[in-house]
Design a protein around this motif. Sequence first.
Motif, mmCIF file in Angstrom:
data_model
loop_
_atom_site.group_PDB
_atom_site.id
_atom_site.type_symbol
_atom_site.label_atom_id
_atom_site.label_comp_id
_atom_site.label_asym_id
_atom_site.label_seq_id
_atom_site.Cartn_x
_atom_site.Cartn_y
_atom_site.Cartn_z
ATOM 1 N N ARG A 110 0.804 -1.180 -0.079
ATOM 2 C CA ARG A 110 0.060 -0.041 0.076
ATOM 3 C C ARG A 110 0.877 1.308 0.069
ATOM 4 N NH1 ARG A 110 -5.263 1.198 0.952
ATOM 5 N NH2 ARG A 110 -5.498 -0.738 1.889
ATOM 6 N N HIS A 114 1.379 4.145 -2.662
ATOM 7 C CA HIS A 114 0.855 5.363 -2.204
ATOM 8 C C HIS A 114 1.930 6.367 -2.986
ATOM 9 C CE1 HIS A 114 -0.594 8.412 0.765
ATOM 10 N NE2 HIS A 114 0.664 8.715 0.848
ATOM 11 N N ASP A 124 -3.042 14.046 -0.560
ATOM 12 C CA ASP A 124 -3.652 13.481 0.750
ATOM 13 C C ASP A 124 -3.597 14.386 1.785
ATOM 14 O OD1 ASP A 124 -0.913 13.356 1.368
ATOM 15 O OD2 ASP A 124 -1.155 11.280 1.789
ATOM 16 N N GLN A 130 -7.732 12.560 0.569
ATOM 17 C CA GLN A 130 -7.201 11.266 1.642
ATOM 18 C C GLN A 130 -8.368 9.956 1.105
ATOM 19 O OE1 GLN A 130 -7.382 11.891 5.779
ATOM 20 N NE2 GLN A 130 -5.806 13.467 5.423
ATOM 21 N N ARG A 134 -7.027 6.699 -0.694
ATOM 22 C CA ARG A 134 -7.248 5.425 -0.234
ATOM 23 C C ARG A 134 -8.144 4.603 -1.154
ATOM 24 N NH1 ARG A 134 -6.175 2.348 4.440
ATOM 25 N NH2 ARG A 134 -4.708 4.172 4.612
#
Length: 146
Positions: A110, A114, A124, A130, A134
């Motif tokens: 992740r 990111h 974000d 955000q 996500r």
Amino acid sequence: MILKNAPVVQFSFNGNVALSERKRLKAFIISLFKENEQPLDLLHYTFCTDEEILAINQQYLNHNYYTDIITFDLRERSTDAMVGEIFIGVDTVRSNAQFLGEPFLRELHRVIFHGVLHLCGYNDKSEEEQAIMRKKEDECLLKYFR
């Protein structure tokens, strides 16, 4: 005829982590840049300890805290192909995974994705950003781990 160099993704390991299927992961990272229409020249990941990432945070960002990731866009011009440097705090990723009840390698991926999303223009800072970030991370994880 001029041949364009192929994108390069590199990994350096200073922290306590091992990545399997590195060739597949590199190809997936390159595909994320293509999907987001962001040309890629070079991307370097350094997996480091909390102390190392804290020092980077203090030296370059004037932040005095640990984090799971620091992403630098190193291009001279925004129109250039991406040259980026991503530092991942393995200790913090491990702590976050435990806190969230996620497997470590899933949380690590992740964070890897990111950083790519940041370099492709996703932010974000706000709650709305955000949520979008996500969602994009989750999409990446689903594609990668299917």
